[in-house]
Design a protein around this motif. Structure first.
Motif, mmCIF file in Angstrom:
data_model
loop_
_atom_site.group_PDB
_atom_site.id
_atom_site.type_symbol
_atom_site.label_atom_id
_atom_site.label_comp_id
_atom_site.label_asym_id
_atom_site.label_seq_id
_atom_site.Cartn_x
_atom_site.Cartn_y
_atom_site.Cartn_z
ATOM 1 N N GLY A 11 -1.029 18.984 4.079
ATOM 2 C CA GLY A 11 -1.762 18.973 5.346
ATOM 3 C C GLY A 11 -2.809 17.876 5.379
ATOM 4 N N LEU A 12 -3.524 17.691 4.276
ATOM 5 C CA LEU A 12 -4.510 16.607 4.200
ATOM 6 C C LEU A 12 -3.831 15.247 4.269
ATOM 7 N N PHE A 13 -2.738 15.095 3.547
ATOM 8 C CA PHE A 13 -1.958 13.858 3.550
ATOM 9 C C PHE A 13 -1.503 13.531 4.968
ATOM 10 N N GLU A 14 -0.998 14.525 5.658
ATOM 11 C CA GLU A 14 -0.477 14.339 7.011
ATOM 12 C C GLU A 14 -1.586 14.066 8.016
ATOM 13 N N ALA A 15 -2.754 14.671 7.823
ATOM 14 C CA ALA A 15 -3.854 14.528 8.779
ATOM 15 C C ALA A 15 -4.677 13.268 8.563
ATOM 16 N N ALA A 16 -4.426 12.541 7.496
ATOM 17 C CA ALA A 16 -5.196 11.326 7.223
ATOM 18 C C ALA A 16 -5.076 10.368 8.404
ATOM 19 N N PRO A 17 -6.180 9.742 8.794
ATOM 20 C CA PRO A 17 -6.126 8.824 9.930
ATOM 21 C C PRO A 17 -5.437 7.505 9.614
ATOM 22 N N ASP A 18 -5.209 7.243 8.341
ATOM 23 C CA ASP A 18 -4.575 5.988 7.918
ATOM 24 C C ASP A 18 -3.142 6.235 7.467
ATOM 25 N N ALA A 19 -2.357 5.182 7.481
ATOM 26 C CA ALA A 19 -0.999 5.248 6.953
ATOM 27 C C ALA A 19 -1.079 5.436 5.446
ATOM 28 N N MET A 20 -0.310 6.381 4.925
ATOM 29 C CA MET A 20 -0.304 6.654 3.498
ATOM 30 C C MET A 20 1.126 6.846 3.005
ATOM 31 N N LEU A 21 1.380 6.303 1.817
ATOM 32 C CA LEU A 21 2.662 6.474 1.153
ATOM 33 C C LEU A 21 2.416 7.002 -0.246
ATOM 34 N N CYS A 22 3.329 7.802 -0.738
ATOM 35 C CA CYS A 22 3.383 8.168 -2.149
ATOM 36 C C CYS A 22 4.629 7.489 -2.684
ATOM 37 N N VAL A 23 4.452 6.734 -3.760
ATOM 38 C CA VAL A 23 5.536 5.932 -4.314
ATOM 39 C C VAL A 23 5.758 6.338 -5.768
ATOM 40 N N THR A 24 7.007 6.434 -6.175
ATOM 41 C CA THR A 24 7.329 6.789 -7.552
ATOM 42 C C THR A 24 7.035 5.622 -8.485
ATOM 43 N N ALA A 25 7.067 5.890 -9.774
ATOM 44 C CA ALA A 25 6.860 4.839 -10.774
ATOM 45 C C ALA A 25 7.924 3.749 -10.665
ATOM 46 N N GLU A 26 9.073 4.100 -10.120
ATOM 47 C CA GLU A 26 10.157 3.128 -9.944
ATOM 48 C C GLU A 26 10.012 2.326 -8.657
ATOM 49 N N GLY A 27 8.969 2.608 -7.880
ATOM 50 C CA GLY A 27 8.729 1.857 -6.649
ATOM 51 C C GLY A 27 9.481 2.364 -5.438
ATOM 52 N N ARG A 28 9.927 3.627 -5.469
ATOM 53 C CA ARG A 28 10.650 4.212 -4.343
ATOM 54 C C ARG A 28 9.702 5.096 -3.551
ATOM 55 N N ILE A 29 9.822 5.079 -2.251
ATOM 56 C CA ILE A 29 8.958 5.871 -1.380
ATOM 57 C C ILE A 29 9.348 7.342 -1.494
ATOM 58 N N ALA A 30 8.387 8.163 -1.921
ATOM 59 C CA ALA A 30 8.623 9.598 -2.066
ATOM 60 C C ALA A 30 8.155 10.340 -0.816
ATOM 61 N N LEU A 31 7.023 9.937 -0.264
ATOM 62 C CA LEU A 31 6.459 10.560 0.939
ATOM 63 C C LEU A 31 5.820 9.500 1.816
ATOM 64 N N ALA A 32 5.903 9.705 3.096
ATOM 65 C CA ALA A 32 5.212 8.860 4.074
ATOM 66 C C ALA A 32 4.623 9.786 5.123
ATOM 67 N N ASN A 33 3.368 9.567 5.480
ATOM 68 C CA ASN A 33 2.810 10.412 6.535
ATOM 69 C C ASN A 33 3.218 9.851 7.904
ATOM 70 N N ALA A 34 2.920 10.596 8.944
ATOM 71 C CA ALA A 34 3.331 10.205 10.299
ATOM 72 C C ALA A 34 2.749 8.853 10.685
ATOM 73 N N GLN A 35 1.523 8.572 10.259
ATOM 74 C CA GLN A 35 0.882 7.303 10.595
ATOM 75 C C GLN A 35 1.628 6.134 9.952
ATOM 76 N N ALA A 36 2.107 6.308 8.731
ATOM 77 C CA ALA A 36 2.866 5.248 8.067
ATOM 78 C C ALA A 36 4.187 5.002 8.796
ATOM 79 N N ALA A 37 4.864 6.061 9.155
ATOM 80 C CA ALA A 37 6.128 5.912 9.882
ATOM 81 C C ALA A 37 5.901 5.171 11.193
ATOM 82 N N ARG A 38 4.850 5.543 11.895
ATOM 83 C CA ARG A 38 4.536 4.896 13.172
ATOM 84 C C ARG A 38 4.163 3.427 12.962
#
Length: 72
Positions: A11-38
């Motif tokens: 919920g905090l990740f999703e509500a962040a006002p900025d674009a945020m990504l979680c990336v694995t050690a291999e450099g693959r996108i694991a999570l993107a919040n709505a702001q990042a997608a937009r």
């Protein structure tokens, strides 16, 4: 971590006002919040498991891969 903690963290990740990504050690996108997608013009499903360098300008991708490797 409990299910409640996981939901709160997401919920905090999703509500962040900025674009945020979680990336694995291999450099693959694991999570993107709505702001990042937009910001990047993709649906989250399209970003999932893609190399993070797909979001970096082509001229900078090689150096980004090196920087990411050095960071780890």
């Amino acid at each position: 971590m409990s299910e409640l903690s996981d939901r709160r963290l997401f919920g905090l990740f999703e509500a962040a006002p900025d674009a945020m990504l979680c990336v694995t050690a291999e450099g693959r996108i694991a999570l993107a919040n709505a702001q990042a997608a937009r910001l990047f013009g993709y649906r989250r499903e399209e970003l999932a498991d893609q190399p993070v360098e797909m979001l970096v300008p082509e001229a900078l991708r090689a150096v980004h891969i090196r920087h990411r490797a050095e960071y780890l």
